[in-house]
Design an enzyme around this catalytic site. Structure first.
Site, PDB file in Angstrom:
ATOM      1  CB  SER A 127      -0.892   0.035   1.241  1.00  0.00           C
ATOM      2  OG  SER A 127      -0.073  -0.011   2.396  1.00  0.00           O
ATOM      3  CE1 TYR A 173      -4.151  -1.175   0.756  1.00  0.00           C
ATOM      4  CE2 TYR A 173      -3.317  -2.379  -1.142  1.00  0.00           C
ATOM      5  CZ  TYR A 173      -3.497  -2.267   0.221  1.00  0.00           C
ATOM      6  OH  TYR A 173      -3.025  -3.243   1.053  1.00  0.00           O
TER       7      TYR A 173
END
Length: 126
Positions: A25, A58
């Site tokens: 991430s 993300y």
């Protein structure tokens, strides 16, 4: 017809951490997430200005006010601490919505403090 437009970006963010063994991430200071109009777990594109790498990951939240921009998991292999990156999110909308839409553009200093925010980019001149 649906079109894809830039929804928001953090321009020239400085990578503060690269954590290979953390869950994949990009951890971003919660204040910066809100300014750019990002959402937790939203897909983002990362454009590394220093080495030309471009990749998807993300958003996860980092502590408010920390200035953290941490590339985690496989993304950590695409950056060095101190690299300058552009972090962008896109949205789909119909053409009528697009006519009224304004992106959230956040320009950062080297320490990830906010230099300025705007919703337009000037016309590029020769």
């Amino acid at each position: 017809m649906q079109i894809t437009l830039l929804k928001g970006k953090l321009h020239m963010a400085s990578v503060t951490q690269a954590e290979l063994w953390y869950d994949g991430s990009c951890a971003i200071d919660k204040d910066l997430v809100e300014l750019a109009g990002f959402r937790e777990f939203e897909q983002i594109d990362i454009y590394n200005v220093d080495n030309g790498e471009r990749f998807h990951t993300y958003v996860i939240l980092a502590e408010s006010g920390s200035g953290t921009i941490s590339m985690n998991g496989a993304a950590a292999r695409k950056v060095q601490v101190g690299d300058r990156v552009i972090i962008a999110a896109y949205g789909q909308m119909n053409e009528a919505e697009a006519d009224e839409f304004k992106p959230k553009l956040v320009y950062l200093n080297k320490d990830n403090s906010v230099e300025r925010t705007t919703n337009t980019i000037p016309v590029q001149k020769d």
